[in-house]
Design a protein around this motif. Structure first.
Motif, PDB file in Angstrom:
ATOM      1  N   GLY A 112      35.004  10.646  63.524  1.00 35.70           N
ATOM      2  CA  GLY A 112      35.601  10.448  64.835  1.00 35.70           C
ATOM      3  C   GLY A 112      36.701  11.434  65.169  1.00 35.70           C
ATOM      4  N   GLU A 113      36.629  12.646  64.627  1.00 31.81           N
ATOM      5  CA  GLU A 113      37.639  13.666  64.853  1.00 31.81           C
ATOM      6  C   GLU A 113      37.243  14.570  66.020  1.00 31.81           C
ATOM      7  OE1 GLU A 113      40.469  13.911  63.297  1.00 31.81           O
ATOM      8  OE2 GLU A 113      40.197  12.548  61.595  1.00 31.81           O
ATOM      9  N   ASP A 114      38.228  15.313  66.529  1.00 31.05           N
ATOM     10  CA  ASP A 114      37.991  16.320  67.566  1.00 31.05           C
ATOM     11  C   ASP A 114      37.182  17.451  66.937  1.00 31.05           C
ATOM     12  OD1 ASP A 114      38.198  18.630  69.197  1.00 31.05           O
ATOM     13  OD2 ASP A 114      40.034  17.881  70.107  1.00 31.05           O
ATOM     14  N   THR A 115      35.920  17.562  67.302  1.00 34.24           N
ATOM     15  CA  THR A 115      34.995  18.480  66.638  1.00 34.24           C
ATOM     16  C   THR A 115      35.476  19.918  66.651  1.00 34.24           C
ATOM     17  OG1 THR A 115      33.149  17.049  67.243  1.00 34.24           O
ATOM     18  CG2 THR A 115      32.602  19.283  66.547  1.00 34.24           C
ATOM     19  N   GLU A 116      35.831  20.426  67.811  1.00 32.66           N
ATOM     20  CA  GLU A 116      36.212  21.835  67.904  1.00 32.66           C
ATOM     21  C   GLU A 116      37.541  22.109  67.220  1.00 32.66           C
ATOM     22  OE1 GLU A 116      34.008  24.081  68.748  1.00 32.66           O
ATOM     23  OE2 GLU A 116      32.723  22.312  68.942  1.00 32.66           O
ATOM     24  N   ALA A 117      38.446  21.147  67.241  1.00 29.89           N
ATOM     25  CA  ALA A 117      39.717  21.323  66.536  1.00 29.89           C
ATOM     26  C   ALA A 117      39.486  21.437  65.029  1.00 29.89           C
ATOM     27  CB  ALA A 117      40.656  20.158  66.846  1.00 29.89           C
ATOM     28  N   ILE A 118      38.572  20.608  64.504  1.00 27.54           N
ATOM     29  CA  ILE A 118      38.240  20.672  63.080  1.00 27.54           C
ATOM     30  C   ILE A 118      37.572  22.003  62.749  1.00 27.54           C
ATOM     31  CG2 ILE A 118      36.881  19.642  61.221  1.00 27.54           C
ATOM     32  CD1 ILE A 118      39.229  17.927  62.024  1.00 27.54           C
ATOM     33  N   VAL A 119      36.666  22.460  63.614  1.00 26.40           N
ATOM     34  CA  VAL A 119      35.992  23.748  63.398  1.00 26.40           C
ATOM     35  C   VAL A 119      37.022  24.873  63.349  1.00 26.40           C
ATOM     36  CG1 VAL A 119      34.480  25.482  64.442  1.00 26.40           C
ATOM     37  CG2 VAL A 119      33.758  23.089  64.355  1.00 26.40           C
ATOM     38  N   ASP A 120      37.941  24.890  64.291  1.00 27.97           N
ATOM     39  CA  ASP A 120      38.962  25.944  64.343  1.00 27.97           C
ATOM     40  C   ASP A 120      39.824  25.931  63.089  1.00 27.97           C
ATOM     41  OD1 ASP A 120      38.021  26.725  66.806  1.00 27.97           O
ATOM     42  OD2 ASP A 120      39.582  25.683  67.944  1.00 27.97           O
ATOM     43  N   TYR A 121      40.212  24.737  62.649  1.00 25.80           N
ATOM     44  CA  TYR A 121      41.062  24.628  61.458  1.00 25.80           C
ATOM     45  C   TYR A 121      40.330  25.161  60.230  1.00 25.80           C
ATOM     46  CZ  TYR A 121      44.097  22.648  57.863  1.00 25.80           C
ATOM     47  OH  TYR A 121      44.922  22.499  56.781  1.00 25.80           O
ATOM     48  N   VAL A 122      39.091  24.702  60.027  1.00 29.16           N
ATOM     49  CA  VAL A 122      38.338  25.094  58.829  1.00 29.16           C
ATOM     50  C   VAL A 122      38.008  26.585  58.870  1.00 29.16           C
ATOM     51  CG1 VAL A 122      36.259  24.699  57.463  1.00 29.16           C
ATOM     52  CG2 VAL A 122      37.400  22.769  58.572  1.00 29.16           C
ATOM     53  N   ARG A 123      37.721  27.106  60.045  1.00 27.27           N
ATOM     54  CA  ARG A 123      37.426  28.534  60.162  1.00 27.27           C
ATOM     55  C   ARG A 123      38.620  29.370  59.671  1.00 27.27           C
ATOM     56  NH1 ARG A 123      33.825  30.696  63.739  1.00 27.27           N
ATOM     57  NH2 ARG A 123      34.040  28.899  65.149  1.00 27.27           N
ATOM     58  N   GLU A 124      39.830  28.961  60.115  1.00 26.30           N
ATOM     59  CA  GLU A 124      41.024  29.717  59.729  1.00 26.30           C
ATOM     60  C   GLU A 124      41.353  29.495  58.257  1.00 26.30           C
ATOM     61  OE1 GLU A 124      44.922  30.597  58.580  1.00 26.30           O
ATOM     62  OE2 GLU A 124      44.244  28.508  58.811  1.00 26.30           O
ATOM     63  N   PHE A 125      41.265  28.240  57.821  1.00 31.92           N
ATOM     64  CA  PHE A 125      41.688  27.920  56.464  1.00 31.92           C
ATOM     65  C   PHE A 125      40.747  28.484  55.413  1.00 31.92           C
ATOM     66  CE2 PHE A 125      41.782  25.418  52.637  1.00 31.92           C
ATOM     67  CZ  PHE A 125      43.134  25.292  52.387  1.00 31.92           C
ATOM     68  N   SER A 126      39.454  28.325  55.589  1.00 31.04           N
ATOM     69  CA  SER A 126      38.482  28.684  54.558  1.00 31.04           C
ATOM     70  C   SER A 126      38.329  30.185  54.371  1.00 31.04           C
ATOM     71  CB  SER A 126      37.115  28.075  54.889  1.00 31.04           C
ATOM     72  OG  SER A 126      36.562  28.682  56.049  1.00 31.04           O
ATOM     73  N   GLU A 127      38.636  30.957  55.420  1.00 27.03           N
ATOM     74  CA  GLU A 127      38.496  32.420  55.385  1.00 27.03           C
ATOM     75  C   GLU A 127      37.060  32.846  55.089  1.00 27.03           C
ATOM     76  OE1 GLU A 127      41.345  33.844  52.556  1.00 27.03           O
ATOM     77  OE2 GLU A 127      43.059  32.926  53.574  1.00 27.03           O
ATOM     78  N   LEU A 128      36.104  32.050  55.558  1.00 30.45           N
ATOM     79  CA  LEU A 128      34.691  32.365  55.311  1.00 30.45           C
ATOM     80  C   LEU A 128      34.085  33.260  56.387  1.00 30.45           C
ATOM     81  CD1 LEU A 128      33.428  28.917  53.977  1.00 30.45           C
ATOM     82  CD2 LEU A 128      33.743  31.026  52.675  1.00 30.45           C
ATOM     83  N   GLY A 129      34.798  33.435  57.500  1.00 27.67           N
ATOM     84  CA  GLY A 129      34.356  34.372  58.527  1.00 27.67           C
ATOM     85  C   GLY A 129      32.953  34.102  59.040  1.00 27.67           C
ATOM     86  N   LYS A 130      32.150  35.163  59.113  1.00 23.07           N
ATOM     87  CA  LYS A 130      30.801  35.058  59.666  1.00 23.07           C
ATOM     88  C   LYS A 130      29.871  34.221  58.792  1.00 23.07           C
ATOM     89  CE  LYS A 130      31.036  39.486  62.130  1.00 23.07           C
ATOM     90  NZ  LYS A 130      30.437  40.843  62.284  1.00 23.07           N
TER      91      LYS A 130
END
Length: 219
Positions: free
Chosen positions: A96-114
């Motif tokens: 039940g989380e804000d989907t795009e907010a979670i995506v943005d956080y994980v994208r920045e944190f994980s450093e997995l890029g493309k």
């Protein structure tokens, strides 16, 4: 936080049945961080998977109060055919989380890029762990389950992970498995010692560490 009621768990390995937990009853303290210590094969990771709901006990009940995370770094719940982004969005919707907010956080944190646009089945184990850890940190839990996760990644990523993890501590409880006694002392207040002979609770972390080290010297 978590109540274990008469929990039993066994596995059959090459026709031999091995009992891991035998009618374990224990209530995790609500106001303390708990360590799980013991030799390899004693059942620490099995107990953590049971607490998370990744496995079910053969007998007994597990009662969870509040939101309990999956084991940090655990990637067994990923769909290998879906991309990293698709897996993030799926988990965000489940909680039940804000989907795009979670995506943005994980994208920045994980450093997995493309690589987030690639199927999970193409990821290395380290990449999966980064993704799983980022998703755990992006989601608010009342209790975080940690199984040696701070060892993931290069030195820079380790420091980043530890810093974010420490930010969670004032607001959540943890259950931790680690072979690093300095981490156990830093993060945990008390704990369980698991061994083939049974399970013991210690309400002081130094007593737990001492009992664990004595057990390992005898084995």
């Amino acid at each position: 936080m978590i109540d274990l009621v008469d929990i039993s768990k066994a596995y059959s390995i090459k026709g031999v049945r091995k009992t891991i937990l035998d009618r374990l009853t224990f209530s995790f303290p609500r106001d303390k961080n708990v360590a799980l210590l013991g030799p390899n094969g004693a059942g620490k990771s099995t107990l953590m998977r049971l607490i998370a709901g990744a496995e079910q006990p053969d007998n007994g009940r597990i009662i969870r109060h509040g939101r309990i995370s999956w084991p940090l770094g655990f990637s067994g719940g990923f769909n290998g055919s879906m991309t990293g982004i698709e897996n993030i969005r799926f988990v965000a919707r489940v909680y039940g989380e804000d989907t795009e907010a979670i995506v943005d956080y994980v994208r920045e944190f994980s450093e997995l890029g493309k690589s987030l646009n690639l199927p999970i089945k193409t990821y290395s184990s380290g990449m999966k762990a980064r993704l799983a850890f980022g998703m755990s940190m992006a989601t608010k839990f009342d209790c975080y389950l940690i199984d040696e996760i701070t060892a993931v990644g290069d030195e820079k990523f380790k420091k980043k992970s530890q810093a974010v993890f420490r930010e969670k501590l004032p607001h959540s409880r943890i259950v931790m498995i680690s072979h690093a006694m300095d981490q156990i002392r830093e993060f945990c207040d008390c704990g369980l010692l698991l061994s083939p002979q049974g399970v013991w609770y210690f309400d002081q972390i130094e007593k737990l560490v001492d009992a664990y080290q004595q057990l390992m010297r005898r084995s």
